[in-house]
Design an enzyme around this catalytic site. Structure first.
Site, PDB file in Angstrom:
ATOM      1  N   GLY A   1       0.799  -1.223   0.000  1.00  0.00           N
ATOM      2  CA  GLY A   1       0.000   0.000   0.000  1.00  0.00           C
ATOM      3  C   GLY A   1       0.828   1.268   0.000  1.00  0.00           C
ATOM      4  N   ILE A   2       0.461   2.194   0.894  1.00  0.00           N
ATOM      5  CA  ILE A   2       1.169   3.468   1.001  1.00  0.00           C
ATOM      6  C   ILE A   2       2.641   3.230   1.329  1.00  0.00           C
ATOM      7  CG2 ILE A   2       1.381   5.574   2.374  1.00  0.00           C
ATOM      8  CD1 ILE A   2      -1.658   5.512   2.741  1.00  0.00           C
TER       9      ILE A   2
ATOM     10  N   GLY B   1       0.425   0.259  10.376  1.00  0.00           N
ATOM     11  CA  GLY B   1      -0.860   0.497  11.020  1.00  0.00           C
ATOM     12  C   GLY B   1      -1.873  -0.564  10.650  1.00  0.00           C
TER      13      GLY B   1
ATOM     14  N   ASP C   1       7.622  -6.770  13.868  1.00  0.00           N
ATOM     15  CA  ASP C   1       6.298  -6.419  14.376  1.00  0.00           C
ATOM     16  C   ASP C   1       6.500  -5.242  15.327  1.00  0.00           C
ATOM     17  OD1 ASP C   1       3.903  -6.220  15.824  1.00  0.00           O
ATOM     18  OD2 ASP C   1       3.524  -8.377  15.688  1.00  0.00           O
ATOM     19  N   VAL C   2       5.859  -4.111  15.040  1.00  0.00           N
ATOM     20  CA  VAL C   2       6.116  -2.910  15.838  1.00  0.00           C
ATOM     21  C   VAL C   2       5.525  -2.986  17.239  1.00  0.00           C
ATOM     22  CG1 VAL C   2       6.386  -1.399  13.830  1.00  0.00           C
ATOM     23  CG2 VAL C   2       4.117  -1.659  14.895  1.00  0.00           C
TER      24      VAL C   2
ATOM     25  N   TYR D   1      -9.101   3.298  15.780  1.00  0.00           N
ATOM     26  CA  TYR D   1      -8.227   3.780  14.706  1.00  0.00           C
ATOM     27  C   TYR D   1      -8.087   5.301  14.758  1.00  0.00           C
ATOM     28  CZ  TYR D   1      -6.467   4.550   9.952  1.00  0.00           C
ATOM     29  OH  TYR D   1      -5.719   4.946   8.860  1.00  0.00           O
TER      30      TYR D   1
ATOM     31  N   ARG E   1       5.786  -7.257   8.657  1.00  0.00           N
ATOM     32  CA  ARG E   1       5.427  -8.580   9.152  1.00  0.00           C
ATOM     33  C   ARG E   1       5.088  -9.561   8.044  1.00  0.00           C
ATOM     34  NH1 ARG E   1       0.470  -7.952  13.026  1.00  0.00           N
ATOM     35  NH2 ARG E   1      -0.305  -6.918  11.157  1.00  0.00           N
TER      36      ARG E   1
END
Length: 234
Positions: A13-14, A77, A48-49, A140, A34
């Protein structure tokens, strides 16, 4: 450019668009994620944050390969939506732990090297929903709103070391997250977007690249909307 760059969630994605933009600019890019999708020409690191140990390992590997991280893009996120009355504490906590506490973890680790070289750029990917909220996504929206306070506190604390901290707040972006959104909600948000279309991921990436560039060295503590006018409340 040949800077040492680390991007969390940089394989899809982004994040992928951001990683590809830095690679195209000639930077040394480490992508912490991940998943199994990897980027050619980047240093792909499993991370993994929500794990301080995995973050430390990823930064140690990036520093060994590329030197101290000069540009951090905190992009990782997740979403896990539900109406407030149906949202479990685990749902709420897991999204906050990934989106907000995860950003704190990577920023804290990045600050070590940046302080040592007295230079650095921290760029956090927030969301227009951090200010506007979103029905059924309080976890979120809260996590993205929290990034604003975190980044601006970092901007104040680390300015003496030549470190800037800024945020980009996208609106709708053409990614899998948009595809997974309920159609009614997607159409409502598109109708409120003045430009009447979602952003392409490379439009977000271009703004990230600009914030990391030398021309933007006097910008810190700023939140830049890249949302097609969605945040204006039309």
């Amino acid at each position: 450019m040949n800077r040492s760059v680390l991007i969390t969630g940089g394989n899809r994605g982004i994040g992928r668009a951001i990683s590809e933009a830095f690679l195209k600019a000639g930077d040394r890019v480490a992508v912490a994620h991940r998943g199994t999708d990897e980027l050619p020409d980047a240093l792909n690191l499993r991370c993994d944050v929500t794990s301080t140990e995995q973050i430390n390992a990823a930064f140690t590997a990036a520093e060994a390969a590329h030197g101290p991280v000069e540009v951090l893009v905190s992009n990782a996120g997740i979403t896990d939506s539900a109406p407030l009355a149906a949202m479990s504490e685990d749902q709420f906590s897991h999204v906050l732990d990934t989106n907000l506490t995860g950003a704190y973890r990577v920023a804290k680790r990045a600050s070590r090297g940046m302080v040592r070289i007295r230079h650095g750029r921290m760029i956090f990917i927030s969301s227009v929903m951090g200010a506007a909220g979103r029905r059924g996504a309080g976890n979120y929206a809260a996590s993205k709103a929290g990034l604003v306070g975190l980044a601006r506190s970092i901007a104040r604390e680390y300015a003496p070391y030549g470190i800037t901290a800024n945020l980009i707040s996208p609106g709708l972006v053409r990614t899998e997250m948009l595809d997974d959104m309920p159609e009614e909600m997607r159409l409502q948000l598109l109708d409120r977007t003045l430009l009447k279309r979602p952003a392409e991921p490379d439009e977000i990436a271009a703004t990230v690249l600009w914030l990391a560039a030398g021309e933007s060295r006097y910008i810190t503590g700023a939140e830049i909307p890249v949302d097609g006018g969605l945040g204006l409340g039309a």
